[in-house]
Motif scaffolding. Sequence first.
Motif, PDB file in Angstrom:
ATOM      1  N   UNK A  77       0.800  -1.229   0.000  1.00  0.00           N
ATOM      2  CA  UNK A  77       0.000   0.000   0.000  1.00  0.00           C
ATOM      3  C   UNK A  77       0.837   1.286   0.000  1.00  0.00           C
ATOM      4  N   UNK A  78       1.932   1.387   0.757  1.00  0.00           N
ATOM      5  CA  UNK A  78       2.698   2.638   0.729  1.00  0.00           C
ATOM      6  C   UNK A  78       3.169   3.056  -0.661  1.00  0.00           C
ATOM      7  N   UNK A  79       3.403   2.085  -1.556  1.00  0.00           N
ATOM      8  CA  UNK A  79       3.804   2.436  -2.922  1.00  0.00           C
ATOM      9  C   UNK A  79       2.684   3.165  -3.648  1.00  0.00           C
ATOM     10  N   UNK A  80       1.447   2.721  -3.455  1.00  0.00           N
ATOM     11  CA  UNK A  80       0.311   3.381  -4.101  1.00  0.00           C
ATOM     12  C   UNK A  80       0.132   4.790  -3.536  1.00  0.00           C
ATOM     13  N   UNK A  81       0.437   4.978  -2.253  1.00  0.00           N
ATOM     14  CA  UNK A  81       0.404   6.317  -1.661  1.00  0.00           C
ATOM     15  C   UNK A  81       1.475   7.205  -2.298  1.00  0.00           C
ATOM     16  N   UNK A  82       2.649   6.629  -2.557  1.00  0.00           N
ATOM     17  CA  UNK A  82       3.730   7.392  -3.196  1.00  0.00           C
ATOM     18  C   UNK A  82       3.336   7.855  -4.592  1.00  0.00           C
ATOM     19  N   UNK A  83       2.635   7.008  -5.313  1.00  0.00           N
ATOM     20  CA  UNK A  83       2.191   7.403  -6.656  1.00  0.00           C
ATOM     21  C   UNK A  83       1.226   8.585  -6.582  1.00  0.00           C
ATOM     22  N   UNK A  84       0.371   8.586  -5.565  1.00  0.00           N
ATOM     23  CA  UNK A  84      -0.531   9.723  -5.370  1.00  0.00           C
ATOM     24  C   UNK A  84       0.261  10.998  -5.107  1.00  0.00           C
ATOM     25  N   UNK A  85       1.246  10.905  -4.225  1.00  0.00           N
ATOM     26  CA  UNK A  85       2.076  12.069  -3.903  1.00  0.00           C
ATOM     27  C   UNK A  85       2.905  12.512  -5.104  1.00  0.00           C
ATOM     28  N   UNK A  86       3.435  11.548  -5.846  1.00  0.00           N
ATOM     29  CA  UNK A  86       4.277  11.885  -6.996  1.00  0.00           C
ATOM     30  C   UNK A  86       3.528  12.710  -8.021  1.00  0.00           C
TER      31      UNK A  86
END
Length: 320
Positions: free
Chosen positions: A17-26
């Motif tokens: 899940x943290x990777x999907x959060x990073x994509x949102x932030x990116x």
Amino acid sequence: MPEVLVYVDHTDGAVRKPTLELLTLARRIGDPVAVVLGTSTPSTAALLADHGAVRILTSHASEYAEYLVVPKVDALEAAYTAVTPAAILFPSSAEAREIAARLAIRIGSGLITDAVDLRRERDELTFTQAAFAGEFTITSRITTDTAVVTVKANSAPVEQSPAPGAVVQLDVCFGELATGTKVVSRTPRAVSSRPELTEAAIVVAGGRGMNGVENFALLESLADSLGAAVGASRAAVDAGWYPHSSQVGQTGKTVSPQLYIAAGISGAIQHRAGMQTSKKIVVVNRDPEAPIFELADFGVVGDLFDVVPQLTQEIIDHQG
């Protein structure tokens, strides 16, 4: 828009899940380019594209599983050379932080650790961190061309934003140090139906007030009704009531969930350091002077052995 590399944390293609959060932030600061190292599947690429990855750089070399860290640093350096990104984002896991630090040294970049937010303002990237046990909020910027950043879990919601997600093979040349430390064995982590503590959107934690290992069953029932992880203070862990892997605090794990429920926890500074960036904090404690109430968004002065079962039942009845 500049491109932003996102390191994909996954297990055999299952993206965490943290990777999907990073994509949102990116997406706030540029076009996300995901980097997938090791075994992956077509569904891995599909999921990343569905969450905003305009391109997906992949490398399937066996070195990523057979050796520690350095092969992944080599791969991220190759991705950096190929893309020249404005930023490289990592989750704040122990391994990812080490990769980020080594990469920052190699490419001569500034490093931000445990960011909780990032923004682009007038073509300038700014990063927000919580410091000194959360007593201060710091806004920083990197003066080099590329920022290397690790981001705390639950710092952003997971938002879908379909993108092309073109899969591109990443050419990686491993250096002499890549095979310096070999993995000789692995012990699988115990399987649990509950979410990982550092990634959970909801955490239910108990402290000295639990008065024994057998009473943590109350918190586990509450956690299961909410789909939450279970944590513990150092006092509870030192007493042998709950495993060290579940300890929240300065000498344990740092969590930043959407909701943190603290039961029977006094609120020592060491514990607060590990949870006070939580978005909403609910406290149950029979001592109205307990320091943990200073952090609470909602507080209940009462006996947790009365309050927690009633709360659990209310949640179950509402779900029914």
